[in-house]
Motif scaffolding. Sequence first.
Motif, PDB file in Angstrom:
ATOM      1  N   ALA A  56       0.991  -1.258   0.007  1.00 45.77           N
ATOM      2  CA  ALA A  56      -0.036  -0.047  -0.132  1.00 45.77           C
ATOM      3  C   ALA A  56       0.935   1.382   0.021  1.00 45.77           C
ATOM      4  CB  ALA A  56      -0.948   0.056   1.221  1.00 45.77           C
ATOM      5  N   PHE A  57       1.848   1.063   0.725  1.00 45.04           N
ATOM      6  CA  PHE A  57       2.751   2.369   0.677  1.00 45.04           C
ATOM      7  C   PHE A  57       3.064   2.901  -0.852  1.00 45.04           C
ATOM      8  CE2 PHE A  57       6.684   4.980   0.899  1.00 45.04           C
ATOM      9  CZ  PHE A  57       6.279   5.973   1.653  1.00 45.04           C
ATOM     10  N   GLY A  58       3.801   1.931  -1.348  1.00 44.26           N
ATOM     11  CA  GLY A  58       4.168   2.522  -2.727  1.00 44.26           C
ATOM     12  C   GLY A  58       2.907   2.851  -3.459  1.00 44.26           C
ATOM     13  N   GLU A  59       1.915   2.166  -3.483  1.00 46.58           N
ATOM     14  CA  GLU A  59       0.722   2.679  -4.362  1.00 46.58           C
ATOM     15  C   GLU A  59       0.094   3.921  -4.018  1.00 46.58           C
ATOM     16  OE1 GLU A  59      -0.829  -1.675  -6.020  1.00 46.58           O
ATOM     17  OE2 GLU A  59      -1.763  -0.931  -4.150  1.00 46.58           O
ATOM     18  N   LEU A  60       0.277   4.113  -2.608  1.00 44.35           N
ATOM     19  CA  LEU A  60      -0.460   5.237  -2.065  1.00 44.35           C
ATOM     20  C   LEU A  60       0.562   6.628  -2.532  1.00 44.35           C
ATOM     21  CD1 LEU A  60      -1.603   4.305   1.263  1.00 44.35           C
ATOM     22  CD2 LEU A  60      -3.233   4.880  -0.594  1.00 44.35           C
ATOM     23  N   TYR A  61       1.836   6.196  -2.421  1.00 44.86           N
ATOM     24  CA  TYR A  61       2.807   7.331  -2.918  1.00 44.86           C
ATOM     25  C   TYR A  61       2.678   7.364  -4.523  1.00 44.86           C
ATOM     26  CZ  TYR A  61       7.222   9.951  -3.325  1.00 44.86           C
ATOM     27  OH  TYR A  61       8.125  10.762  -4.029  1.00 44.86           O
ATOM     28  N   MET A  62       2.587   6.489  -5.202  1.00 47.36           N
ATOM     29  CA  MET A  62       2.132   6.679  -6.801  1.00 47.36           C
ATOM     30  C   MET A  62       1.169   7.482  -7.172  1.00 47.36           C
ATOM     31  SD  MET A  62       2.901   2.768  -8.152  1.00 47.36           S
ATOM     32  CE  MET A  62       1.618   3.042  -9.503  1.00 47.36           C
ATOM     33  N   ASP A  63       0.072   7.190  -6.190  1.00 53.34           N
ATOM     34  CA  ASP A  63      -1.115   8.030  -6.470  1.00 53.34           C
ATOM     35  C   ASP A  63      -1.523   9.523  -5.812  1.00 53.34           C
ATOM     36  OD1 ASP A  63      -2.200   5.856  -8.086  1.00 53.34           O
ATOM     37  OD2 ASP A  63      -3.132   5.077  -6.293  1.00 53.34           O
ATOM     38  N   GLY A  64      -0.296   9.842  -5.142  1.00 51.16           N
ATOM     39  CA  GLY A  64      -0.107  11.111  -4.604  1.00 51.16           C
ATOM     40  C   GLY A  64      -1.088  11.283  -3.305  1.00 51.16           C
ATOM     41  N   ARG A  65      -1.529  10.171  -2.848  1.00 54.76           N
ATOM     42  CA  ARG A  65      -2.333  10.153  -1.565  1.00 54.76           C
ATOM     43  C   ARG A  65      -1.349  10.031  -0.294  1.00 54.76           C
ATOM     44  NH1 ARG A  65      -5.947   4.868  -2.499  1.00 54.76           N
ATOM     45  NH2 ARG A  65      -7.003   5.791  -0.709  1.00 54.76           N
ATOM     46  N   ILE A  66      -0.313   9.702  -0.485  1.00 54.72           N
ATOM     47  CA  ILE A  66       1.022  10.154   0.619  1.00 54.72           C
ATOM     48  C   ILE A  66       1.820  10.901  -0.256  1.00 54.72           C
ATOM     49  CG2 ILE A  66       2.828   9.160   1.717  1.00 54.72           C
ATOM     50  CD1 ILE A  66       1.195   6.737   2.486  1.00 54.72           C
ATOM     51  N   THR A  67       2.267  12.006   0.362  1.00 52.39           N
ATOM     52  CA  THR A  67       3.385  12.922  -0.098  1.00 52.39           C
ATOM     53  C   THR A  67       4.377  13.158   1.063  1.00 52.39           C
ATOM     54  OG1 THR A  67       1.936  14.740   0.576  1.00 52.39           O
ATOM     55  CG2 THR A  67       1.770  13.933  -1.790  1.00 52.39           C
ATOM     56  N   ILE A  68       5.537  13.587   0.397  1.00 51.97           N
ATOM     57  CA  ILE A  68       6.559  13.867   1.503  1.00 51.97           C
ATOM     58  C   ILE A  68       6.795  15.410   1.489  1.00 51.97           C
ATOM     59  CG2 ILE A  68       9.110  13.531   1.904  1.00 51.97           C
ATOM     60  CD1 ILE A  68       7.553  10.825   2.110  1.00 51.97           C
ATOM     61  N   GLU A  69       6.649  16.280   2.530  1.00 54.66           N
ATOM     62  CA  GLU A  69       6.657  17.521   2.422  1.00 54.66           C
ATOM     63  C   GLU A  69       8.110  17.841   2.908  1.00 54.66           C
ATOM     64  OE1 GLU A  69       3.314  18.886   4.449  1.00 54.66           O
ATOM     65  OE2 GLU A  69       1.808  18.117   2.728  1.00 54.66           O
ATOM     66  N   GLN A  70       8.786  17.478   3.635  1.00 53.07           N
ATOM     67  CA  GLN A  70      10.181  17.629   4.267  1.00 53.07           C
ATOM     68  C   GLN A  70      11.137  16.400   4.022  1.00 53.07           C
ATOM     69  OE1 GLN A  70      10.457  19.030   8.199  1.00 53.07           O
ATOM     70  NE2 GLN A  70      12.626  19.332   8.199  1.00 53.07           N
ATOM     71  N   GLY A  71      12.084  16.663   3.434  1.00 49.11           N
ATOM     72  CA  GLY A  71      13.163  15.316   3.299  1.00 49.11           C
ATOM     73  C   GLY A  71      12.989  14.878   1.832  1.00 49.11           C
ATOM     74  N   GLU A  72      13.439  13.595   1.554  1.00 49.41           N
ATOM     75  CA  GLU A  72      13.040  12.677   0.381  1.00 49.41           C
ATOM     76  C   GLU A  72      12.372  11.446   0.801  1.00 49.41           C
ATOM     77  OE1 GLU A  72      13.262  14.148  -2.575  1.00 49.41           O
ATOM     78  OE2 GLU A  72      14.333  15.966  -2.018  1.00 49.41           O
ATOM     79  N   LEU A  73      11.925  10.916  -0.382  1.00 53.44           N
ATOM     80  CA  LEU A  73      11.438   9.743  -0.161  1.00 53.44           C
ATOM     81  C   LEU A  73      12.412   8.464   0.577  1.00 53.44           C
ATOM     82  CD1 LEU A  73       8.982   7.385  -0.489  1.00 53.44           C
ATOM     83  CD2 LEU A  73       9.916   7.174  -2.724  1.00 53.44           C
ATOM     84  N   ARG A 351       2.317   9.957 -12.274  1.00 53.52           N
ATOM     85  CA  ARG A 351       2.407   8.642 -11.502  1.00 53.52           C
ATOM     86  C   ARG A 351       3.656   7.722 -11.916  1.00 53.52           C
ATOM     87  NH1 ARG A 351      -0.701   3.794 -11.775  1.00 53.52           N
ATOM     88  NH2 ARG A 351      -1.855   3.280  -9.725  1.00 53.52           N
ATOM     89  N   PHE A 352       4.016   7.553 -13.106  1.00 52.97           N
ATOM     90  CA  PHE A 352       4.848   6.817 -13.476  1.00 52.97           C
ATOM     91  C   PHE A 352       6.120   7.250 -12.859  1.00 52.97           C
ATOM     92  CE2 PHE A 352       8.704   5.604 -15.996  1.00 52.97           C
ATOM     93  CZ  PHE A 352       8.369   4.018 -16.175  1.00 52.97           C
ATOM     94  N   PHE A 353       6.556   8.258 -12.808  1.00 52.20           N
ATOM     95  CA  PHE A 353       7.757   8.808 -12.131  1.00 52.20           C
ATOM     96  C   PHE A 353       7.815   8.509 -10.734  1.00 52.20           C
ATOM     97  CE2 PHE A 353      10.302  11.626  -9.658  1.00 52.20           C
ATOM     98  CZ  PHE A 353      11.576  11.649 -10.534  1.00 52.20           C
ATOM     99  N   ARG A 354       6.665   8.496 -10.030  1.00 45.78           N
ATOM    100  CA  ARG A 354       6.577   8.268  -8.442  1.00 45.78           C
ATOM    101  C   ARG A 354       6.402   6.611  -8.666  1.00 45.78           C
ATOM    102  NH1 ARG A 354       2.613  12.408  -8.553  1.00 45.78           N
ATOM    103  NH2 ARG A 354       0.967  11.037  -8.850  1.00 45.78           N
TER     104      ARG A 354
END
Length: 405
Positions: A56-73, A351-354
């Motif tokens: 789920a984490f990867g898919e949610l990040y792909m879909d923009g439902r989890i975003t990183i606001e400070q730091g990097e993935l 989405r592909f890039f993420r």
Amino acid sequence: MNILERLLGDRIRNGTLTVFLPGGERSSVGSGEPHVTARIHDRKALLELVRGPRLAFGELYMDGRITIEQGELIDLLSMVVGANRFEDGGHKGRLKKQFGFVKSLLPRRNDAAASRRNVAHHYDLDERLYRLFLDPDMQYSCAYFRDPANSLTQAQEDKKAHIAAKLYLQPGQRVLDIGCGWGGMALYLHRVAGVEVLGITLSEEQLRVARQRAEEAGVADKVRFELIDYRAVTGRFDRIVSVGMFEHVGAAHFGEFFATCKRLLTDDGVMLLHTIGKYGKAGKPDPFTDKWIFPGYHLPSLSQMMAASEEVRLIATDVETLRMHYGFTLRHWLANCHAHRAEIVALYDERFFRMWEVYLASAAVAFEHGAMNNFQVQYVRDRRALPLTRDYMQEAEQRYRHPAS
């Protein structure tokens, strides 16, 4: 107890992770640097994450439902995986117990048709994508960093010399390159050692590029490429090299692979197998990688490789474990992707890039902290096929790194 404590407990000891939840609540674990802040954008995403975080984490990040606001993935992933290293008992921790992950599945079948589909899924992507993040020779496997400060290009050149030296090459020999990629290794072996090479692949894109490169180099009569499954190859070869292909064979076919290689080797032949592997026992594939990146893959343990090769009486004459090299390689690839984000998005979409970012970042931390590594195993049919000592490797590697002009 907040959601992060439920998921991670006291495992975060190398930084601070803060997550903003859908209702605006703020949850933090850990202390000190680095500081990573993420945001979960909807309550359904939170539920999916709790139910099955590895996919789920990867898919949610792909879909923009989890975003990183400070730091990097990669900072976030390093923080989580680095707190549960393989050396410290990782892969038997809270997450696996809490969510009931199984250790392994029955081996999946990768017959010729399935192998062709799986290869096409990944390697028949637009050639321009790979040119954006790989080195100029398009080496899509672990580089060899004689110095961590070396460039990716230098490390990939050193990787080819390192592998070529283990093949104990002689001019005029016939070499089979199983899983030849875009042709770089085959062309290199011919250039430095004067051997004839047959490279085989199941990717039509790779075949097109490899053949074009051989034509442009004026060596198409000495370095040939074919679209063929390794099981269908005929004839015998003095040397076999396979780099980054064994991961796609599948555990159910290990015996078939080694039996085929033995059939194809001359009596005094030498084989060098370079593959991603796992410390300890091999287990279930990562669900995100299996679904989105490399369907049907299996990362072998050294014991699996040895058991399968021993059955057909191939003799392992040299074994090397590359521990940190792929982590360095993947960080270079990830940095190149970030530098060319606009071009990759233009080729595909955000989405592909993420998705690609999750793939490269999670792989990097798995090599840095998890159970993943690279094995290079040299095999022979006859114990007398190689010199008594490894001195020939050092001499040849030095020569290949500094070829005569």
